[in-house]
Write a protein that holds these residues in place. Structure first.
Motif, short mmCIF file in Angstrom:
data_model
loop_
_atom_site.label_atom_id
_atom_site.label_comp_id
_atom_site.label_asym_id
_atom_site.label_seq_id
_atom_site.Cartn_x
_atom_site.Cartn_y
_atom_site.Cartn_z
N THR A 122 -1.48 10.95 -8.77
CA THR A 122 -0.49 9.98 -9.22
C THR A 122 -0.71 8.63 -8.53
O THR A 122 -1.40 8.54 -7.52
N ASP A 123 -0.07 7.59 -9.06
CA ASP A 123 -0.13 6.28 -8.43
C ASP A 123 0.44 6.34 -7.01
O ASP A 123 -0.08 5.68 -6.10
N GLU A 124 1.50 7.12 -6.81
CA GLU A 124 2.09 7.23 -5.49
C GLU A 124 1.10 7.81 -4.49
O GLU A 124 0.99 7.33 -3.35
N GLU A 125 0.37 8.83 -4.91
CA GLU A 125 -0.61 9.45 -4.01
C GLU A 125 -1.76 8.51 -3.70
O GLU A 125 -2.30 8.52 -2.59
N ILE A 126 -2.14 7.70 -4.67
CA ILE A 126 -3.18 6.70 -4.42
C ILE A 126 -2.67 5.66 -3.43
O ILE A 126 -3.39 5.27 -2.48
N ASP A 127 -1.43 5.20 -3.59
CA ASP A 127 -0.87 4.19 -2.67
C ASP A 127 -0.75 4.74 -1.25
O ASP A 127 -1.04 4.03 -0.27
N ILE A 128 -0.31 5.99 -1.12
CA ILE A 128 -0.22 6.63 0.20
C ILE A 128 -1.60 6.63 0.87
O ILE A 128 -1.75 6.34 2.07
N THR A 129 -2.61 6.95 0.10
CA THR A 129 -3.97 7.05 0.63
C THR A 129 -4.52 5.70 1.03
O THR A 129 -5.16 5.55 2.08
N LEU A 130 -4.28 4.68 0.22
CA LEU A 130 -4.76 3.33 0.55
C LEU A 130 -4.12 2.84 1.84
O LEU A 130 -4.80 2.24 2.69
N ALA A 131 -2.84 3.08 2.01
CA ALA A 131 -2.16 2.67 3.24
C ALA A 131 -2.71 3.43 4.44
O ALA A 131 -2.90 2.86 5.53
N ALA A 132 -2.99 4.72 4.26
CA ALA A 132 -3.55 5.51 5.35
C ALA A 132 -4.92 5.01 5.77
O ALA A 132 -5.22 4.92 6.97
N PHE A 133 -5.75 4.67 4.81
CA PHE A 133 -7.08 4.17 5.14
C PHE A 133 -7.03 2.83 5.85
O PHE A 133 -7.86 2.55 6.72
N GLU A 134 -6.08 2.00 5.51
CA GLU A 134 -5.92 0.76 6.26
C GLU A 134 -5.62 1.06 7.72
O GLU A 134 -6.16 0.41 8.64
N GLY A 135 -4.76 2.06 7.95
CA GLY A 135 -4.39 2.41 9.32
C GLY A 135 -5.55 2.96 10.13
O GLY A 135 -5.76 2.55 11.28
N ILE A 136 -6.33 3.85 9.56
CA ILE A 136 -7.42 4.44 10.33
C ILE A 136 -8.55 3.44 10.55
O ILE A 136 -9.24 3.49 11.59
N LYS A 137 -8.76 2.53 9.62
CA LYS A 137 -9.82 1.53 9.79
C LYS A 137 -9.53 0.63 10.97
O LYS A 137 -10.42 0.30 11.76
N GLU A 138 -8.28 0.24 11.10
CA GLU A 138 -7.90 -0.63 12.21
C GLU A 138 -8.14 0.07 13.56
O GLU A 138 -8.66 -0.53 14.50
N LYS A 139 -7.81 1.36 13.62
CA LYS A 139 -8.01 2.10 14.87
C LYS A 139 -9.50 2.33 15.15
O LYS A 139 -9.93 2.26 16.31
#
Length: 419
Positions: free
Chosen positions: A382-399
């Motif tokens: 779903t779009d919601e699951e894609i949005d959750i994943t995009l936000a998560a990847f932003e977080g791990i990339k920064e770390k």
């Protein structure tokens, strides 16, 4: 040295990670119905590691067909190998429909994809023949080539100039031995998501005498106007001499098939040892396969939904600065820099704190210093699951970029430098 002592001291390139990765990074246990959300370690996660591209594994019509076939026939029928006592009209029907769908004269069902590709290669070539294959080919191709007693050459991945050079070498040898040439590649390379350069390779048939075998495990059902795969997508399906795909991706099952001219399929039926000496594909998978193929043919909106999700996910990752390589398929690889231990720390964070489960690939599958997180979008996301994943990847990339994971990795009770 004693065999068991040797393997105890040298567990292999992947086995070396077992002490701190098994059960979590390797051999993880997912629970619940296969879908875009599953349970891992007692927590719900957005799941990106099923190859169920079209979301058919829990489609109501598929479940009904599977259950009805199991109720009528059980899980054993038909009894033995097809050559002895395991032939049925349903097997032949599925083969006819697969042949028509892939624009070939005939098809043959196989019990498993990996085993099937190994055995196809083994059956097709003699010691006088020469094999030319892409250096990044899947392990099932590599293992099939290992059985070959004749010459074999690799060409650089998707490099048409390198492929032509190897064909030139193969031609000289084949002229001496009186053999032929088999070129093997993939329709879609499952790690990097690139389509094989099928059209360019097929064009070389005007200059060189060879046969083309394509493993289209990730292309079947996802590429082409009808879903018939990478050959249809590139407009060269007729130039593929032997077409192979597994049921373990878009068909959401097990087993596989090969399609080609009638005389080629007839030869394989009588010479593929893995099929002659193995039990026939069970009836629930055959009848279920007919239903899956029907949905693939008649419900184009399912493939369209898949590609809507692929584009949303891949465009979202690229716009956030992630390197997806040159994927032009549903396979979505995210390339990052770091050690395998850093990768392990990062994936734990991704799963535990962001609720996102992806497959992780490190050395020796890819070069040292690289991390590959592979996501497989499906029509069920779903779009919601894609949005959750995009936000998560932003977080791990920064770390990852700021060294948080490197510091945590150094503090682990692991021989960090070893990896």
């Amino acid at each position: 040295m004693d065999i068991f002592q040797r393997i105890k001291e040298n567990p292999g390139p992947l086995g070396q990670f077992a002490d701190y990765g098994e059960g979590y990074l390797v051999f993880p246990k997912l629970e619940g119905p296969i879908g875009p959300r599953m349970i891992f370690q007692g927590k719900e996660v957005v799941f990106w590691s099923a190859n169920d591209y079209l979301g058919l594994c829990n489609h109501p019509e598929v479940l009904e067909a599977d259950a009805a076939a199991a109720a009528e026939y059980g899980l054993f029928y038909p009894m033995g190998a097809r050559a002895m006592s395991g032939e049925t009209e349903k097997h032949q029907q599925l083969e006819r429909e697969l042949a028509e769908f892939t624009s070939k004269e005939a098809a043959y069902l196989l019990n498993f994809g990996y085993q099937g590709m190994v055995s196809i290669i083994d059956a097709l070539v003699s010691k006088n023949d020469v094999i030319v294959y892409d250096i990044d080919s899947h392990a099932c191709i590599v293992d099939g080539v290992r059985l070959h007693h004749g010459k074999r050459f690799t060409y650089q991945h998707n490099d048409i100039e390198s492929a032509e050079k190897m064909l030139q070498r193969a031609t000289r040898i084949a002229n001496e031995t009186g053999g032929g040439i088999l070129l093997i590649t993939e329709g879609v390379f499952g790690m990097r998501g690139q389509q094989g350069i099928l059209k360019e390779i097929a064009a070389l048939k005007k200059k060189y005498d060879f046969r083309l075998l394509v493993d289209d495990a990730h292309g079947f059902g996802t590429l082409g106007t009808t879903g018939a795969g990478a050959g249809e997508e590139q407009g060269c399906q007729d130039e593929i001499d032997v077409y192979f795909s597994t049921f373990a991706k878009s068909m959401a099952g097990f087993g596989a098939f090969v399609s080609a001219d009638k005389h080629v399929i007839k030869y394989l039926k009588y010479n593929m040892r893995s099929q002659i000496f193995a039990k026939s594909l069970t009836m629930p998978m055959v009848i279920g396969g007919l239903k899956r193929l029907e949905l693939l043919r008649t419900r184009p909106e399912i493939k369209q939904k898949l590609w809507d999700n692929v584009n949303k996910l891949q465009n979202g990752l690229r716009s956030r600065g992630f390197n997806l390589g040159d994927t032009n398929t549903c396979v979505t690889p995210v390339f990052l820099q770091g050690s395998p231990v850093e990768a392990g720390v990062m994936v734990r964070d991704l799963r535990e704190n962001y609720g996102v489960f992806t497959s992780i690939v490190t050395y020796p599958v890819i070069p040292k210093g690289m991390i590959l997180l592979r996501l497989i979008p499906t029509a069920s996301h779903t779009d919601e699951e894609i949005d959750i994943t995009l936000a998560a990847f932003e977080g791990i990339k920064e770390k990852l970029d700021s060294g948080v994971y490197a510091k945590q990795a150094e503090e682990m009770d692991v021989d960090y430098k070893k990896y």
